[in-house]
Design a protein around this motif. Structure first.
Motif, mmCIF file in Angstrom:
data_model
loop_
_atom_site.group_PDB
_atom_site.id
_atom_site.type_symbol
_atom_site.label_atom_id
_atom_site.label_comp_id
_atom_site.label_asym_id
_atom_site.label_seq_id
_atom_site.Cartn_x
_atom_site.Cartn_y
_atom_site.Cartn_z
ATOM 1 N N ALA A 1 0.815 -1.214 0.000
ATOM 2 C CA ALA A 1 0.000 0.000 0.000
ATOM 3 C C ALA A 1 0.852 1.269 0.000
ATOM 4 C CB ALA A 1 -0.921 0.014 1.218
ATOM 5 N N ASP A 2 2.146 1.125 0.189
ATOM 6 C CA ASP A 2 3.037 2.285 0.187
ATOM 7 C C ASP A 2 2.944 2.978 -1.175
ATOM 8 O OD1 ASP A 2 5.272 4.033 0.052
ATOM 9 O OD2 ASP A 2 6.405 2.771 1.426
ATOM 10 N N PRO A 3 2.683 4.284 -1.196
ATOM 11 C CA PRO A 3 2.555 4.986 -2.486
ATOM 12 C C PRO A 3 3.819 4.951 -3.340
ATOM 13 C CG PRO A 3 2.569 6.540 -0.635
ATOM 14 C CD PRO A 3 2.397 5.176 -0.058
ATOM 15 N N GLU A 4 4.967 4.667 -2.745
ATOM 16 C CA GLU A 4 6.194 4.549 -3.543
ATOM 17 C C GLU A 4 6.084 3.415 -4.561
ATOM 18 O OE1 GLU A 4 8.664 6.417 -3.879
ATOM 19 O OE2 GLU A 4 9.012 7.541 -2.030
ATOM 20 N N TRP A 5 5.283 2.400 -4.257
ATOM 21 C CA TRP A 5 5.191 1.228 -5.142
ATOM 22 C C TRP A 5 3.975 1.296 -6.051
ATOM 23 C CZ3 TRP A 5 9.628 1.141 -3.571
ATOM 24 C CH2 TRP A 5 10.039 0.902 -2.263
ATOM 25 N N ASP A 6 3.303 2.428 -6.080
ATOM 26 C CA ASP A 6 2.100 2.580 -6.896
ATOM 27 C C ASP A 6 2.381 2.233 -8.359
ATOM 28 O OD1 ASP A 6 -0.651 3.445 -7.303
ATOM 29 O OD2 ASP A 6 0.222 5.143 -8.377
ATOM 30 N N GLY A 7 1.554 1.354 -8.899
ATOM 31 C CA GLY A 7 1.669 0.985 -10.303
ATOM 32 C C GLY A 7 2.734 -0.038 -10.622
#
Length: 202
Positions: free
Chosen positions: A130-136
């Motif tokens: 869920a960390d936004p750094e790993w988005d996509g």
């Protein structure tokens, strides 16, 4: 947005700069302490030995400004040796102290038959998807690695991604606040690497 790339004579500067430019941002490459002025994001790339790299950072007066930048929780991205230098020390260069931002040692892959360095594409598994750094990026994106050493953080909560190489599971990325550091090279990792850089800059 003002992105700075630290030049200490050991970084993969051109590739990192090209990757940032491909995202529509013109980075500033700098090699002196006053280069931090006016920046919003700092990238510390790395290709080379732990001891030589640390010696150059110190000689150029960049070591303390890096510590201060991180202590202020400003956006920071360490790549490969630029990740390793955040720790206390490394087996590659006994007697050389790292930046000491985090407690831990940079260790060498065991000499028990595996090919060293670990070179090529490998999966990195996020500890918190869920960390936004790993988005996509999906659950197990592949990134490009070239290394014989890897950090072992004393604080396991720092570990943001893990990778396995022939039976050795290591911390391929750490996260704290606005700091991100990876053992792999996002600038050499094509689509996944550019997405990670974009997430960091956003």
């Amino acid at each position: 947005m003002n992105v700075g790339i630290i030049d200490y004579g050991a970084g993969n500067l051109r590739s990192v700069a090209n990757a940032v430019q491909s995202l529509g941002i013109e980075p500033r490459v700098f090699s002196t302490p006053d280069g931090f002025e006016g920046l919003t994001h700092v990238i510390l790339p790395g290709v080379g030995a732990f001891g030589d790299s640390m010696d150059e950072l110190t000689r150029r007066g960049l070591d303390e400004p890096i510590r201060q930048w991180i202590a202020a929780d400003k956006p920071f991205f360490g790549i490969c040796v630029g990740y390793q230098l955040l720790f206390d020390s490394g087996e590659e260069s006994p007697g050389t102290e790292g930046l000491g931002v985090f407690k831990g040692t940079v260790k060498r892959f065991p000499e028990d038959g595996r090919k060293i360095p670990h070179m090529g594409w490998n999966a990195a598994i996020a500890t918190n998807e869920a960390d936004p750094e790993w988005d996509g990026l999906g659950p197990s994106p592949y990134f490009y690695f070239v290394h014989s050493y890897f950090p072992e953080p004393d604080d396991q909560s720092l570990i943001a991604m893990r990778t396995e190489y022939e039976g050795v599971r290591f911390a391929s990325a750490i996260r704290r606040g606005q700091l991100l550091a990876t053992q792999f090279h996002p600038e050499k990792s094509q689509k996944a690497g550019l997405r990670l850089l974009e997430n960091f800059l956003q």
